[in-house]
Write an enzyme that holds these catalytic residues in place. Structure first.
Site, PDB file in Angstrom:
ATOM      1  N   ARG A  95      -4.477 -14.694   1.917  1.00 29.27           N
ATOM      2  CA  ARG A  95      -3.560 -13.685   2.882  1.00 29.27           C
ATOM      3  C   ARG A  95      -3.321 -14.001   4.059  1.00 29.27           C
ATOM      4  O   ARG A  95      -4.198 -14.237   4.716  1.00 29.27           O
ATOM      5  CB  ARG A  95      -4.003 -12.097   2.676  1.00 29.27           C
ATOM      6  CG  ARG A  95      -3.642 -11.440   1.156  1.00 29.27           C
ATOM      7  CD  ARG A  95      -4.473 -10.415   1.185  1.00 29.27           C
ATOM      8  NE  ARG A  95      -4.720  -9.208   2.371  1.00 29.27           N
ATOM      9  CZ  ARG A  95      -5.398  -8.151   2.107  1.00 29.27           C
ATOM     10  NH1 ARG A  95      -5.653  -7.719   1.034  1.00 29.27           N
ATOM     11  NH2 ARG A  95      -5.556  -7.476   3.359  1.00 29.27           N
ATOM     12  N   LYS A 112     -12.619  -2.664  -2.018  1.00 23.73           N
ATOM     13  CA  LYS A 112     -11.894  -1.675  -2.683  1.00 23.73           C
ATOM     14  C   LYS A 112     -10.818  -2.007  -3.788  1.00 23.73           C
ATOM     15  O   LYS A 112     -10.759  -1.411  -4.803  1.00 23.73           O
ATOM     16  CB  LYS A 112     -10.886  -1.092  -1.445  1.00 23.73           C
ATOM     17  CG  LYS A 112     -11.717  -0.451  -0.367  1.00 23.73           C
ATOM     18  CD  LYS A 112     -11.022   0.068   0.965  1.00 23.73           C
ATOM     19  CE  LYS A 112     -10.076  -0.844   1.393  1.00 23.73           C
ATOM     20  NZ  LYS A 112     -10.841  -1.783   2.162  1.00 23.73           N
ATOM     21  N   ARG A 140      -8.757  -6.003  12.326  1.00 22.07           N
ATOM     22  CA  ARG A 140      -8.785  -5.195  11.258  1.00 22.07           C
ATOM     23  C   ARG A 140      -9.966  -4.329  11.162  1.00 22.07           C
ATOM     24  O   ARG A 140     -10.142  -3.072  10.962  1.00 22.07           O
ATOM     25  CB  ARG A 140      -8.515  -5.867   9.851  1.00 22.07           C
ATOM     26  CG  ARG A 140      -7.227  -6.082   9.790  1.00 22.07           C
ATOM     27  CD  ARG A 140      -6.914  -7.393   8.594  1.00 22.07           C
ATOM     28  NE  ARG A 140      -7.195  -6.877   7.576  1.00 22.07           N
ATOM     29  CZ  ARG A 140      -7.640  -7.880   6.307  1.00 22.07           C
ATOM     30  NH1 ARG A 140      -7.555  -9.097   6.770  1.00 22.07           N
ATOM     31  NH2 ARG A 140      -8.180  -7.277   5.235  1.00 22.07           N
ATOM     32  N   ARG A 187     -11.675 -15.143  -0.097  1.00 25.53           N
ATOM     33  CA  ARG A 187     -10.532 -14.445  -0.901  1.00 25.53           C
ATOM     34  C   ARG A 187      -9.351 -15.354  -1.217  1.00 25.53           C
ATOM     35  O   ARG A 187      -8.911 -15.877  -0.398  1.00 25.53           O
ATOM     36  CB  ARG A 187     -10.562 -13.154  -0.451  1.00 25.53           C
ATOM     37  CG  ARG A 187      -9.156 -12.434  -1.234  1.00 25.53           C
ATOM     38  CD  ARG A 187      -8.626 -11.007  -0.793  1.00 25.53           C
ATOM     39  NE  ARG A 187      -8.808 -10.686   0.659  1.00 25.53           N
ATOM     40  CZ  ARG A 187      -9.034  -9.632   0.993  1.00 25.53           C
ATOM     41  NH1 ARG A 187      -8.895  -8.403   0.347  1.00 25.53           N
ATOM     42  NH2 ARG A 187      -8.521  -9.447   2.309  1.00 25.53           N
ATOM     43  N   ARG A 228      -5.705   6.289   5.813  1.00 24.23           N
ATOM     44  CA  ARG A 228      -6.017   5.381   6.754  1.00 24.23           C
ATOM     45  C   ARG A 228      -6.226   5.808   8.175  1.00 24.23           C
ATOM     46  O   ARG A 228      -6.882   5.050   9.065  1.00 24.23           O
ATOM     47  CB  ARG A 228      -5.491   4.015   6.604  1.00 24.23           C
ATOM     48  CG  ARG A 228      -6.084   2.899   6.506  1.00 24.23           C
ATOM     49  CD  ARG A 228      -5.136   1.598   6.631  1.00 24.23           C
ATOM     50  NE  ARG A 228      -5.789   0.516   6.563  1.00 24.23           N
ATOM     51  CZ  ARG A 228      -6.053  -0.282   5.358  1.00 24.23           C
ATOM     52  NH1 ARG A 228      -5.594   0.280   4.274  1.00 24.23           N
ATOM     53  NH2 ARG A 228      -6.645  -1.475   5.271  1.00 24.23           N
TER      54      ARG A 228
HETATM   55  P1  AP5 Z   1     -11.047  -6.980  -2.205  1.00 16.20           P
HETATM   56  O1  AP5 Z   1     -11.274  -6.242  -3.504  1.00 16.20           O
HETATM   57  O2  AP5 Z   1     -10.037  -7.624  -1.790  1.00 16.20           O
HETATM   58  O3  AP5 Z   1     -11.483  -6.239  -0.898  1.00 16.20           O
HETATM   59  P2  AP5 Z   1     -10.694  -4.699  -0.200  1.00 16.20           P
HETATM   60  O4  AP5 Z   1     -11.956  -4.032   0.287  1.00 16.20           O
HETATM   61  O5  AP5 Z   1      -9.523  -4.305  -0.949  1.00 16.20           O
HETATM   62  O6  AP5 Z   1     -10.188  -5.427   1.040  1.00 16.20           O
HETATM   63  P3  AP5 Z   1      -8.687  -5.712   1.947  1.00 16.20           P
HETATM   64  O7  AP5 Z   1      -8.774  -6.761   2.712  1.00 16.20           O
HETATM   65  O8  AP5 Z   1      -7.799  -5.608   0.734  1.00 16.20           O
HETATM   66  O9  AP5 Z   1      -8.885  -4.291   2.668  1.00 16.20           O
HETATM   67  P4  AP5 Z   1      -7.846  -3.956   3.671  1.00 16.20           P
HETATM   68  O10 AP5 Z   1      -8.237  -2.428   3.751  1.00 16.20           O
HETATM   69  O11 AP5 Z   1      -8.172  -4.589   4.907  1.00 16.20           O
HETATM   70  O12 AP5 Z   1      -6.344  -4.296   3.466  1.00 16.20           O
HETATM   71  P5  AP5 Z   1      -5.298  -3.719   2.924  1.00 16.20           P
HETATM   72  O13 AP5 Z   1      -4.499  -4.419   1.672  1.00 16.20           O
HETATM   73  O14 AP5 Z   1      -5.572  -2.204   2.335  1.00 16.20           O
HETATM   74  O15 AP5 Z   1     -12.288  -8.082  -2.082  1.00 16.20           O
HETATM   75  C1  AP5 Z   1     -12.516  -9.003  -1.080  1.00 16.20           C
HETATM   76  C2  AP5 Z   1     -13.048 -10.230  -1.720  1.00 16.20           C
HETATM   77  O16 AP5 Z   1     -14.354  -9.957  -2.035  1.00 16.20           O
HETATM   78  C3  AP5 Z   1     -12.347 -10.720  -2.642  1.00 16.20           C
HETATM   79  O17 AP5 Z   1     -12.458 -12.202  -2.710  1.00 16.20           O
HETATM   80  C4  AP5 Z   1     -13.418 -10.346  -4.082  1.00 16.20           C
HETATM   81  O18 AP5 Z   1     -13.275 -11.269  -5.209  1.00 16.20           O
HETATM   82  C5  AP5 Z   1     -14.527 -10.353  -3.474  1.00 16.20           C
HETATM   83  N1  AP5 Z   1     -15.414  -9.499  -3.810  1.00 16.20           N
HETATM   84  C6  AP5 Z   1     -15.256  -8.069  -4.220  1.00 16.20           C
HETATM   85  N2  AP5 Z   1     -16.374  -7.329  -4.592  1.00 16.20           N
HETATM   86  C7  AP5 Z   1     -17.470  -8.192  -4.500  1.00 16.20           C
HETATM   87  C8  AP5 Z   1     -18.795  -8.343  -4.876  1.00 16.20           C
HETATM   88  N3  AP5 Z   1     -19.415  -7.264  -5.420  1.00 16.20           N
HETATM   89  N4  AP5 Z   1     -19.703  -9.374  -4.702  1.00 16.20           N
HETATM   90  C9  AP5 Z   1     -18.977 -10.654  -4.196  1.00 16.20           C
HETATM   91  N5  AP5 Z   1     -17.509 -10.712  -4.070  1.00 16.20           N
HETATM   92  C10 AP5 Z   1     -16.801  -9.584  -4.053  1.00 16.20           C
HETATM   93  O19 AP5 Z   1      -4.321  -3.470   4.038  1.00 16.20           O
HETATM   94  C11 AP5 Z   1      -3.675  -4.548   4.451  1.00 16.20           C
HETATM   95  C12 AP5 Z   1      -2.852  -4.245   5.842  1.00 16.20           C
HETATM   96  O20 AP5 Z   1      -1.487  -3.288   5.151  1.00 16.20           O
HETATM   97  C13 AP5 Z   1      -3.536  -3.392   6.826  1.00 16.20           C
HETATM   98  O21 AP5 Z   1      -4.192  -4.014   7.757  1.00 16.20           O
HETATM   99  C14 AP5 Z   1      -2.439  -2.442   7.444  1.00 16.20           C
HETATM  100  O22 AP5 Z   1      -1.717  -3.349   8.355  1.00 16.20           O
HETATM  101  C15 AP5 Z   1      -1.413  -2.228   6.105  1.00 16.20           C
HETATM  102  N6  AP5 Z   1      -1.716  -0.838   5.539  1.00 16.20           N
HETATM  103  C16 AP5 Z   1      -2.259  -0.866   4.325  1.00 16.20           C
HETATM  104  N7  AP5 Z   1      -2.442   0.500   3.935  1.00 16.20           N
HETATM  105  C17 AP5 Z   1      -1.760   1.107   5.154  1.00 16.20           C
HETATM  106  C18 AP5 Z   1      -2.019   2.476   5.542  1.00 16.20           C
HETATM  107  N8  AP5 Z   1      -2.248   3.504   4.715  1.00 16.20           N
HETATM  108  N9  AP5 Z   1      -1.519   2.821   6.839  1.00 16.20           N
HETATM  109  C19 AP5 Z   1      -1.017   1.793   7.705  1.00 16.20           C
HETATM  110  N10 AP5 Z   1      -1.190   0.571   7.543  1.00 16.20           N
HETATM  111  C20 AP5 Z   1      -1.429   0.125   6.053  1.00 16.20           C
HETATM  112 MG    MG Z   2      -7.604  -4.595  -1.025  1.00 13.48          MG
END
Ligand code: AP5
Ligand code: MG
Length: 217
Positions: free
Chosen positions: A161, A13, A172, A127, A88
């Site tokens: 992270r 994402k 997660r 990552r 979410r």
């Molecule tokens: P990346 O782009 O980093 O993936 P992502 O989908 O953004 O994954 P996240 O882990 O960030 O999602 P998440 O939803 O768990 O975390 P968030 O920060 O939102 O890509 C991943 C890896 O793959 C990278 O190394 C990249 O280089 C590689 N990659 C990408 N595309 C590729 C491809 N095509 N081929 C090969 N490799 C590839 O949330 C974290 C925490 O914050 C949550 O757990 C929660 O506690 C809190 N939080 C955030 N938002 C909320 C909310 N709205 N409500 C409540 N809590 C929240």
């Molecule tokens: Mg992300």
């Protein structure tokens, strides 16, 4: 355009949002990145969020919705935004709908990134993100930085992270299935969902996303 990006942790994402936001000239709003910025500034919100994030749980709705609303009210988001990681759960989706309704605006699409669990686990395991800005994302094998441990964009230190440990990733993923996936049906009922495969090279996925957004399918 006003777009919501949804998909399991590690689907790409953040990676896609950076590219799509640039192409579509709209700000990339990631609640995860906003929380991580608060954690590094050691704010009260950061301290609260960290305890939930490290456990793999969602941060309570009240603070999350307030933070997202605040960011969406910034002038750069006036004509559109790409939301990454928000809403979410269904109550966040309802709060967003209410906010948009009060302003007489609507979402254009909900882009659903699909990737199998074994792939997202591999993506998360390798990552590395930048300490200065967690929107700068790399992967040790799939998209390595030019210099090991150093961010290509700003020279910041790259790190793993805290919530990318195997155990937290398991939680997660479970939270995604139980709490976040239901928003796909919620938005499907509004005719907004566009599903694409997140498999293959990053640029290919971006191309697929842009095509799907254009044709609305
Ligand atoms: P990346 O782009 O980093 O993936 P992502 O989908 O953004 O994954 P996240 O882990 O960030 O999602 P998440 O939803 O768990 O975390 P968030 O920060 O939102 O890509 C991943 C890896 O793959 C990278 O190394 C990249 O280089 C590689 N990659 C990408 N595309 C590729 C491809 N095509 N081929 C090969 N490799 C590839 O949330 C974290 C925490 O914050 C949550 O757990 C929660 O506690 C809190 N939080 C955030 N938002 C909320 C909310 N709205 N409500 C409540 N809590 C929240
Ligand atoms: Mg992300």
């Amino acid at each position: 355009m006003r777009i919501v990006l949804v998909g399991p942790p590690g689907a790409g994402k953040g990676t896609q949002a950076t590219r799509l936001a640039e192409k579509l000239r709209i700000p990339h709003i990631s609640t995860g990145d906003l929380f991580r910025a608060n954690i590094s500034r050691q704010t009260e919100l950061g301290k609260l969020a960290k305890s939930y994030m490290d456990a793999g749980d969602l941060v309570p709705d009240e603070v999350t919705i307030a933070m997202a609303k605040d960011r969406m009210a910034q002038p750069d988001a006036e004509n559109g935004f790409l939301l990454d990681g928000f809403p979410r759960n269904v109550s966040q989706a309802e709060a967003l709908d209410e906010l948009l309704k009060s302003e007489g605006i609507k979402l254009d699409a909900v882009l659903d990134l699909e990737a199998p669990e074994d792939e997202v686990v591999k993506r998360i395991a390798g990552r590395r993100v930048c300490r200065k800005d967690s929107a700068h994302v790399f992967h040790v094998t799939y998209s390595p930085p030019k210099q090991e441990g150093v961010c290509d964009v700003c020279g910041g230190e790259l790190y793993q992270r805290d919530d990318d440990s195997e155990e937290t990733v398991r939680t997660r993923l479970e939270v995604y299935h139980t709490q976040t996936e239901p928003i796909i049906d919620y938005y499907r009922a509004q005719g907004l969902v566009v599903t694409i495969s997140a498999m293959g090279p990053v640029d290919e996925v971006t191309g697929r996303a842009l095509e799907a957004l254009k044709s609305g399918q």
